[in-house]
Structures are given as C-alpha cells and as structure tokens.
Design an enzyme around this catalytic site. Structure first.
Site, PDB file in Angstrom:
ATOM      1  N   HIS A 283       0.844  -1.198   0.000  1.00 14.70           N
ATOM      2  CA  HIS A 283       0.000   0.000   0.000  1.00 14.70           C
ATOM      3  C   HIS A 283       0.878   1.246   0.000  1.00 14.70           C
ATOM      4  O   HIS A 283       2.101   1.152  -0.063  1.00 14.70           O
ATOM      5  CB  HIS A 283      -0.996  -0.035   1.162  1.00 14.70           C
ATOM      6  CG  HIS A 283      -0.369  -0.180   2.527  1.00 14.70           C
ATOM      7  ND1 HIS A 283       0.465   0.763   3.071  1.00 14.70           N
ATOM      8  CD2 HIS A 283      -0.447  -1.179   3.439  1.00 14.70           C
ATOM      9  CE1 HIS A 283       0.856   0.376   4.265  1.00 14.70           C
ATOM     10  NE2 HIS A 283       0.334  -0.811   4.513  1.00 14.70           N
TER      11      HIS A 283
ATOM     12  N   HIS B 178       3.913   1.404   2.429  1.00 16.60           N
ATOM     13  CA  HIS B 178       5.112   0.699   1.953  1.00 16.60           C
ATOM     14  C   HIS B 178       5.813   1.531   0.873  1.00 16.60           C
ATOM     15  O   HIS B 178       7.034   1.634   0.846  1.00 16.60           O
ATOM     16  CB  HIS B 178       4.755  -0.643   1.299  1.00 16.60           C
ATOM     17  CG  HIS B 178       4.110  -1.643   2.206  1.00 16.60           C
ATOM     18  ND1 HIS B 178       2.817  -2.058   2.021  1.00 16.60           N
ATOM     19  CD2 HIS B 178       4.581  -2.327   3.259  1.00 16.60           C
ATOM     20  CE1 HIS B 178       2.510  -2.972   2.935  1.00 16.60           C
ATOM     21  NE2 HIS B 178       3.572  -3.141   3.714  1.00 16.60           N
TER      22      HIS B 178
ATOM     23  N   CYS C 155       1.811  -9.342  20.701  1.00 18.39           N
ATOM     24  CA  CYS C 155       0.996  -8.833  19.589  1.00 18.39           C
ATOM     25  C   CYS C 155       1.278  -9.684  18.363  1.00 18.39           C
ATOM     26  O   CYS C 155       2.405  -9.724  17.877  1.00 18.39           O
ATOM     27  CB  CYS C 155       1.277  -7.357  19.289  1.00 18.39           C
ATOM     28  SG  CYS C 155       0.376  -6.794  17.817  1.00 18.39           S
TER      29      CYS C 155
ATOM     30  N   CYS D 235       2.467  -7.413  15.274  1.00 19.63           N
ATOM     31  CA  CYS D 235       3.861  -6.949  15.358  1.00 19.63           C
ATOM     32  C   CYS D 235       4.792  -8.147  15.477  1.00 19.63           C
ATOM     33  O   CYS D 235       5.980  -8.025  15.241  1.00 19.63           O
ATOM     34  CB  CYS D 235       4.096  -6.094  16.597  1.00 19.63           C
ATOM     35  SG  CYS D 235       3.225  -4.555  16.661  1.00 19.63           S
TER      36      CYS D 235
ATOM     37  N   CYS E 157      -2.139  -3.088  21.676  1.00 20.21           N
ATOM     38  CA  CYS E 157      -0.913  -2.642  21.016  1.00 20.21           C
ATOM     39  C   CYS E 157      -1.171  -1.296  20.341  1.00 20.21           C
ATOM     40  O   CYS E 157      -2.127  -1.168  19.584  1.00 20.21           O
ATOM     41  CB  CYS E 157      -0.494  -3.674  19.971  1.00 20.21           C
ATOM     42  SG  CYS E 157       0.772  -3.064  18.843  1.00 20.21           S
TER      43      CYS E 157
ATOM     44  N   HIS F  25      -1.542  -1.527  16.681  1.00 19.17           N
ATOM     45  CA  HIS F  25      -2.689  -2.312  16.205  1.00 19.17           C
ATOM     46  C   HIS F  25      -3.860  -2.225  17.182  1.00 19.17           C
ATOM     47  O   HIS F  25      -4.257  -3.222  17.779  1.00 19.17           O
ATOM     48  CB  HIS F  25      -2.266  -3.778  15.993  1.00 19.17           C
ATOM     49  CG  HIS F  25      -1.142  -3.904  15.026  1.00 19.17           C
ATOM     50  ND1 HIS F  25       0.168  -4.108  15.410  1.00 19.17           N
ATOM     51  CD2 HIS F  25      -1.134  -3.804  13.676  1.00 19.17           C
ATOM     52  CE1 HIS F  25       0.934  -4.135  14.326  1.00 19.17           C
ATOM     53  NE2 HIS F  25       0.184  -3.957  13.270  1.00 19.17           N
TER      54      HIS F  25
ATOM     55  N   LYS G 197      -3.078   6.422  10.324  1.00 15.39           N
ATOM     56  CA  LYS G 197      -2.038   5.718   9.585  1.00 15.39           C
ATOM     57  C   LYS G 197      -2.670   4.796   8.534  1.00 15.39           C
ATOM     58  O   LYS G 197      -3.646   4.113   8.820  1.00 15.39           O
ATOM     59  CB  LYS G 197      -1.232   4.877  10.582  1.00 15.39           C
ATOM     60  CG  LYS G 197      -0.063   4.135   9.970  1.00 15.39           C
ATOM     61  CD  LYS G 197       0.544   3.155  10.986  1.00 15.39           C
ATOM     62  CE  LYS G 197       1.569   2.253  10.321  1.00 15.39           C
ATOM     63  NZ  LYS G 197       1.926   1.099  11.133  1.00 15.39           N
TER      64      LYS G 197
ATOM     65  N   LYS H 271      -2.987  -2.055   6.346  1.00 13.14           N
ATOM     66  CA  LYS H 271      -3.881  -3.094   5.859  1.00 13.14           C
ATOM     67  C   LYS H 271      -5.126  -3.145   6.751  1.00 13.14           C
ATOM     68  O   LYS H 271      -6.244  -3.162   6.277  1.00 13.14           O
ATOM     69  CB  LYS H 271      -3.156  -4.433   5.892  1.00 13.14           C
ATOM     70  CG  LYS H 271      -3.985  -5.569   5.350  1.00 13.14           C
ATOM     71  CD  LYS H 271      -3.129  -6.826   5.254  1.00 13.14           C
ATOM     72  CE  LYS H 271      -3.941  -7.999   4.792  1.00 13.14           C
ATOM     73  NZ  LYS H 271      -4.270  -8.933   5.874  1.00 13.14           N
TER      74      LYS H 271
HETATM   75 ZN   LIG Z   1       1.137  -4.686  17.272  1.00  9.59          ZN
END
Ligand SMILES: [Zn+2]
Length: 499
Positions: free
Chosen positions: A18, A21, A126, A129, A143, A146, A293, A296
């Site tokens: 995406h 990246h 996580c 991660c 997290c 996330h 941010k 995905k």
């Molecule tokens: Zn994470």
C-alpha cells in the site's frame, strides 16, 4: 568514489503493498539516487520478511503452501516497486538460503559469546507486530500499532537474548554517535527506553511449521524479528568476508513504529556477535488518510494502484515526498495531489520547460546559444547549496521544495527579461542569448535536482535538451554548458488533467 549502503525495512508478505510501503521505498530511493548523483557508489537493498506466522492463514485460504504464498507475494511487491522506478540493487528474501546461513552464524556467535540462555516467557504478545509487549507499552490494553486487535497473553519455553547486558553500551553509542538514531525526536524516545532498563528478549518460538530452525534445537524456530533484522548483513554476503565491501551500512530507512527493534535490539545483536554497527537509522513518519495511519487493517481507502495510475509514477513520487515531511506525518488527499500536480508540476515546471524550448526554437533555430552568466545562474548556485544541505540531512521534502523554487525563479526571470521584447531589438541580441542560455542551463539543473524525486520525467526533460546520455552528477552542475545543443520543440512532461 565513496561507497554508500542503504536499506529499507523488509516487508511482511501478508498483504498487498500500500501507499505506506511505497512511501518508504520512494524516500529511500530518492536518497539512493541523490547519493549516485553526488558520485557515490551506491548499494540499495529492499526485500521481504517472509517467516511471519501471519502468512499461514492467507496462504491456507488461498490453497497455497507457505513457500508458494511468499513467492507470489514477493512477485507482487517486486512488480509494484518496478512500476514506481525503485532503483534497488538487490531484493533479499528471508526464505533464501543465503539469509538462513547468516542467521545461523549470528546465533552461533552470540551463543559462544554467552548472550543466549533458555527460560520460560509469560506475557503479552501482539500477533501482528510479532512482538512481546510489556504492560506499560499498551494503550487501553492494546498494542498502540494495532489498536483494533485484542492482544494475547502467552506462556512458552524459549531461548532468550541477554539484551539487558547492553544498556550501558547502547547509552554510550547514543552519546558518542548521536547520528545513530535520527531524527532527534526518535533518539530521545530510544534513550528514554534504554535508560528505563532493558529486559532480555525471546529469540525463538516453539517450532511451528514456518521459520528457520534454531541451531541444534529444531524444536524451536528463530523468532521472526531476530531472523528479519539479519537481512541487512545477509544481503551483502555475511558471514563471508565479502560482506565488508558494503558493511557497515550507511543508512537503514525504517518507519517510526519499529525504532526499538532497529535502534536497540539490532545494535545489541551486532555487539553481541562482534559485528560492526550501521552508521544511521532514519525513522520516517507515516502517510495518513483522514488523520490515521494507512495500513492493511485500517482498510486503506486509497490503493497504491489508483494513486500510481492517477498521473503515472513520477507525480506520485513527487507528491508524497513533497507533501509528507520525511521526518513527520501528513495526510494523503486526492485534492492536494491534484493541486500540487497542477500548480507545481504542470504549471511551474511543465510550462517553464515548454516556454523555454519554444523560445529557443523561435528565436535561435532550436539551438541553445552561447551566453553570459545571469542572475538566474547565481540563483541556481544558491539553490544547489540549500538543496544539498537538505538532502544530506535527509529532509527530502525541503530538497524537493527547494528545487521547485528554482523553477519558480526561472518563470519570474522570463517575465522580467521578456525575451519576446528582446527579440524585436537587434541591439539586444546578446542579452537574448544570455537569457535563453541561462534558461536552458536551469532546465538541465532542474533535471538533475529533481531526478531523485522524478527519475523518469527528469530523464525526459534532459533528453528534450538534446542530450541522450545520463544526467550529469551534481559535481558538474556549475560547469553545465548547453551551447550548441539542439533542443526538442516541446516537452509535454505533465499534461493538464481533464477536470
Ligand atoms: Zn502490534
């Protein structure tokens, strides 16, 4: 010629590439291209982090083996980078044999040095991660990278890396080499984390079906983070002596979410194994969408494909690097993309090129005249200084802005000189020559300054000035002389968008 080894973080194979990246690749590519423009011998490595457990589910759903899945993803990512003209010299994949042998060697050296022990781990983990988290790292029990996922409590027997032994050496590293972590805000964060004290970290997971087996204990796989970081040395041939041709790296480009791994764990791993440390880790910010941010899990509303196809790869590269500070965050919006395309690329730069070429055709039969230096040349010399200061400090957004200001100054110069008036007065022929020659040199300089951002368009501009060779390095910038060059009638670099 000095050597310059630059890397990006390697990408997870669990989803499509995406804009986030792409931002990292494009920025690192601009730095790599800038170093080449300075005359350096550059080695630029990107790649894939393929031993993540998170690929198992999508692979199974697609009816593919894990290896077939990562092969497919590597090809998807690789094609995306080709489209964006990323000029990497190597594409390392952590499932390659050259990588596995480097990882095994790192483990062996670290074990011999006494920094590996066995213990039981209990705590938060996580899955996204693939990192163990301490309670104090969590935000609202989740997290921070996330926040849309539950975090799980885990208990398992593992091999551990004695990270706690490296608190003082790491603090000393930051004191003696402040350039090791940049920008400064990230260095301060890292320093605080180290000062609080470091906990030993797990470097293996109980063997699942996917990963590099732990040397002499195949019941464990090497933990994916320990495995992945080693790509920076495996890509240049570690442990064979030839890795020293490029190692230590000059620059690791990473996102600010993974600074702890790169600025604490990685240097400690290298110290433990007796391998030299890289010079600088640069942690860039994020491309946001509506203040969040792009990722995905955020269900990116703008695909890399749609952003690339809007105007082609170069305008996207320019927009991202101009708009999102390389040391901060900014929103991607279609409106800003269109505005910058129209105002800076189509109007400022595109019109400058077309007006200049058209005047050289009209008044000097398509041949760049010889002419005196003008105030525009002096302005271009100042621009080069400012540009180099920005680019050397990795402030890419400032470098791009500074190049585009030179285009603006050249447009003002045209209005002030009014070549169409000079052309009517035979006594002003020398002044017309100087103005046109200076404008041609400015276009050539813009082709050079903008080539890290827009390699394709810069090459087109350079060709329109009558030269089929490569854009000359910045060391030749002052001496550029295009007198006698036959220029194209026009260069439609940035066709106006239909709106
Ligand atoms: Zn994470």
């Amino acid at each position: 010629m000095s050597k310059y080894y630059i890397t990006t973080a390697i990408d997870y194979s669990n989803g499509d590439p995406h804009l986030g990246h792409a931002f990292e690749k494009i920025g690192a590519d601009a730095i790599a291209r800038y170093r080449r423009l300075c005359g350096d011998d550059v080695h630029f490595v990107i790649g894939m982090d393929e031993h993540s457990q998170t690929i198992l589910q999508p692979a199974a759903e697609a009816g593919l083996s894990p290896q077939a899945w990562v092969d497919k993803m590597a090809s998807v990512f690789s094609q995306a980078w080709d489209k964006l003209e990323i000029s990497h010299d190597d594409f390392i994949r952590t499932t390659e044999a050259r990588h596995a042998r480097a990882v095994v060697e790192m483990v062996e050296r670290t074990r011999k040095a006494g920094y590996i022990f066995e213990d039981t781990y209990e705590g938060y983990y996580c899955e996204r991660c693939e990192t163990f988290k301490q309670e104090k790292d969590l935000v609202d029990g989740r997290c921070p990278e996330h926040p849309d996922r539950e975090i799980s409590w885990t208990r398992e027997d593992n091999y551990f890396f004695k990270l706690s032994a490296f608190r003082d050496p790491l603090l000393r590293l930051l004191d003696e080499h402040p350039e090791f972590v940049q920008p400064e805000i990230r260095r301060n964060e890292i320093r605080n984390v180290i000062e609080e004290g470091l906990q030993d970290v797990s470097m293996s997971r109980p063997q699942r079906q996917w990963g590099i087996p732990f040397p002499s204990d195949p019941n464990h796989a090497i933990y994916v983070w320990y495995d992945a970081l080693i790509n920076y040395v495996s890509a240049v041939g570690f442990p064979d002596d030839r890795y020293r041709e490029w190692w230590p790296a000059n620059l690791h480009v990473i996102g600010k979410g993974i600074t702890r791994h790169h600025c604490i764990l990685w240097p400690a791993m290298l110290m433990a194994a007796g391998v030299e440390l890289p010079e600088t880790v640069w942690a860039h910010g994020y491309v946001h969408w509506g203040g969040r941010k792009l990722s995905k899990s955020a269900g990116a509303p703008v695909t890399l494909e749609s952003a690339t196809e809007r105007y082609g790869p170069d305008p996207l590269r320019y927009y991202l690097l101009r708009e999102v500070p390389w040391n901060g965050d900014a929103d991607f919006t279609w409106q800003r993309f269109d505005d910058i395309y129209n105002a800076e690329l189509a109007n400022d730069l595109g019109n400058l090129a077309n007006r200049t070429l058209a005047m050289i055709h009209k008044y000097r039969e398509a041949t760049v005249p010889a002419g005196q230096e003008t105030r525009l040349d002096r302005r271009a010399a100042e621009t080069l200084d400012t540009y180099r200061r920005a680019m050397d400090a990795f402030l890419l957004h400032q470098g791009a802005a500074c190049a585009m200001q030179l285009a603006g100054a050249a447009n003002v110069f045209i209005e002030e000189e009014a070549p169409w008036k000079l052309a009517k007065q035979p006594g002003q022929s020398d002044q017309l020559d100087s103005a046109l020659a200076s404008l041609a040199r400015t276009l050539a300089r813009l082709a050079a300054l903008l080539s890290p951002f827009m390699p394709g368009k810069s090459a087109e501009l350079w060709r329109a000035l009558g030269d089929d060779g490569a854009i000359p390095p910045l060391t030749a910038y002052d001496r550029l002389d295009l007198a006698g060059a036959r220029v194209e009638r026009q260069a439609v670099l940035f066709p106006k968008a239909d709106s």
